[in-house]
Design a protein around this motif. Structure first.
Motif, PDB file in Angstrom:
ATOM      1  N   HIS A 148       0.841  -1.151  -0.462  1.00  0.00           N
ATOM      2  CA  HIS A 148      -0.428  -0.152   0.391  1.00  0.00           C
ATOM      3  C   HIS A 148       0.756   1.015   0.039  1.00  0.00           C
ATOM      4  CE1 HIS A 148      -4.532  -1.440   0.034  1.00  0.00           C
ATOM      5  NE2 HIS A 148      -3.780  -2.828   0.966  1.00  0.00           N
ATOM      6  N   TYR A 149       1.907   0.684   0.886  1.00  0.00           N
ATOM      7  CA  TYR A 149       2.602   2.289   0.739  1.00  0.00           C
ATOM      8  C   TYR A 149       3.485   2.410  -0.736  1.00  0.00           C
ATOM      9  CZ  TYR A 149       7.240   5.301   1.842  1.00  0.00           C
ATOM     10  OH  TYR A 149       7.727   5.971   2.317  1.00  0.00           O
ATOM     11  N   ARG A 150       3.771   1.839  -0.926  1.00  0.00           N
ATOM     12  CA  ARG A 150       4.720   1.713  -2.317  1.00  0.00           C
ATOM     13  C   ARG A 150       3.645   2.489  -2.667  1.00  0.00           C
ATOM     14  NH1 ARG A 150       9.848   2.663  -2.401  1.00  0.00           N
ATOM     15  NH2 ARG A 150      10.785   1.110  -0.978  1.00  0.00           N
ATOM     16  N   THR A 151       2.725   2.016  -3.577  1.00  0.00           N
ATOM     17  CA  THR A 151       1.268   1.948  -4.557  1.00  0.00           C
ATOM     18  C   THR A 151       0.980   4.113  -4.267  1.00  0.00           C
ATOM     19  OG1 THR A 151       0.161  -0.089  -4.080  1.00  0.00           O
ATOM     20  CG2 THR A 151      -1.435   1.973  -4.485  1.00  0.00           C
ATOM     21  N   ARG A 154       0.915   9.133  -6.404  1.00  0.00           N
ATOM     22  CA  ARG A 154       1.664  10.623  -5.984  1.00  0.00           C
ATOM     23  C   ARG A 154       3.218  11.247  -6.783  1.00  0.00           C
ATOM     24  NH1 ARG A 154      -1.197   8.059  -2.543  1.00  0.00           N
ATOM     25  NH2 ARG A 154      -2.586   9.808  -1.784  1.00  0.00           N
ATOM     26  N   SER A 155       4.068   9.798  -7.755  1.00  0.00           N
ATOM     27  CA  SER A 155       5.068  10.457  -8.012  1.00  0.00           C
ATOM     28  C   SER A 155       5.921  11.027  -7.023  1.00  0.00           C
ATOM     29  CB  SER A 155       4.857  11.240  -8.949  1.00  0.00           C
ATOM     30  OG  SER A 155       3.755  11.037 -10.375  1.00  0.00           O
ATOM     31  N   LEU A 156       6.020   9.828  -5.776  1.00  0.00           N
ATOM     32  CA  LEU A 156       6.789  10.330  -5.135  1.00  0.00           C
ATOM     33  C   LEU A 156       8.269   9.526  -4.885  1.00  0.00           C
ATOM     34  CD1 LEU A 156       4.573  11.799  -1.840  1.00  0.00           C
ATOM     35  CD2 LEU A 156       6.111  13.253  -3.560  1.00  0.00           C
ATOM     36  N   LEU A 157       8.954   9.806  -4.630  1.00  0.00           N
ATOM     37  CA  LEU A 157      10.529   9.127  -3.923  1.00  0.00           C
ATOM     38  C   LEU A 157      10.289   9.339  -2.205  1.00  0.00           C
ATOM     39  CD1 LEU A 157      13.145   9.644  -6.427  1.00  0.00           C
ATOM     40  CD2 LEU A 157      11.325   7.197  -6.431  1.00  0.00           C
ATOM     41  N   ASP A 158      10.751   8.181  -1.086  1.00  0.00           N
ATOM     42  CA  ASP A 158      11.458   8.079   0.220  1.00  0.00           C
ATOM     43  C   ASP A 158      12.823   8.350   0.131  1.00  0.00           C
ATOM     44  OD1 ASP A 158      12.190   5.530  -0.093  1.00  0.00           O
ATOM     45  OD2 ASP A 158      10.165   4.919   1.269  1.00  0.00           O
ATOM     46  N   PHE A 159      13.634   8.023   1.260  1.00  0.00           N
ATOM     47  CA  PHE A 159      14.790   8.553   1.295  1.00  0.00           C
ATOM     48  C   PHE A 159      15.544   7.007   0.480  1.00  0.00           C
ATOM     49  CE2 PHE A 159      18.497   7.566   3.981  1.00  0.00           C
ATOM     50  CZ  PHE A 159      19.268   9.580   3.840  1.00  0.00           C
TER      51      PHE A 159
END
Length: 204
Positions: A32-35, A40-45
């Motif tokens: 769910h987090y990856r989806t 939202r076209s976002l990247l985490d650290f």
């Protein structure tokens, strides 16, 4: 004894079932987090770090960007290196790799890392204290014939009795170190107690 054996077997099996359930819940949450990130076209650290390593690792395809980075940054300083993960060190080493190959754009370049393996506490964030030793060997190889490591043992923040206690305690803890990531405490790590300044007397 038979009842005790049954109880232990039940506890063991229950732990296995609970562990599987937790892993399944984690996998669902991660999906769910990856989806959510992708929508939202976002990247985490972790994603940013991996993308940077991937880009720097493709030297031929992104050589212009690589040379531009080398022309902009001549010195690399990393503090608290004992809390560095292997992926983070991979990124740093890729930034300075060309320096050791003699193809850097700037004559005077340096990499300086500061770390204390006794203070490594971020294993839960993938930090590996063994990376500190590997980085030291890497830096020493950039300038063959010169020692790339300096140990600072003098402490001005603790009284001699406290430093003696730390020496005795860590000697015992680090005695059976076998793996690369085990806690180690050798002569370079010891505090010379007679050079310490009594902080209470100093503050008075």
């Amino acid at each position: 004894p038979p009842f005790e054996n049954i109880r232990r077997a039940f506890s063991r099996d229950l732990n296995v079932v609970l562990s599987r359930g937790i892993r399944s819940m984690f996998a669902i949450a991660l999906a769910h987090y990856r989806t959510a990130l992708n929508e939202r076209s976002l990247l985490d650290f972790s994603d940013v770090l991996q993308r940077a390593v991937d880009l720097l690792g493709r030297m031929d395809e992104f050589s212009q960007s690589r040379y531009r980075l080398e022309g902009r940054y001549h010195h690399v300083l990393v503090d608290e290196f004992q809390d560095t993960s292997r992926k983070q060190w991979e990124l740093i080493s890729l930034l300075v790799k060309a320096w050791g190959e003699g193809i850097g754009l700037v004559a005077q370049q340096s990499i300086f890392i500061v770390g204390d393996r006794k203070q490594s506490i971020y294993r839960f964030r993938d930090a590996e204290v063994a990376v500190l030793q590997e980085a030291g060997a890497f830096i020493s190889a950039l300038r063959p014939g010169s020692s790339g490591r300096r140990a600072i043992a003098r402490s001005f923040r603790a009284v001699p009795g406290l430093l003696a206690f730390a020496n005795d305690l860590f000697d015992e803890v680090g005695r059976d170190a076998r793996r690369a990531d085990d806690f180690k405490y050798d002569e370079d790590d010891r505090f010379p107690g007679d050079t310490a300044v009594d902080s209470a007397a100093t503050s008075a």
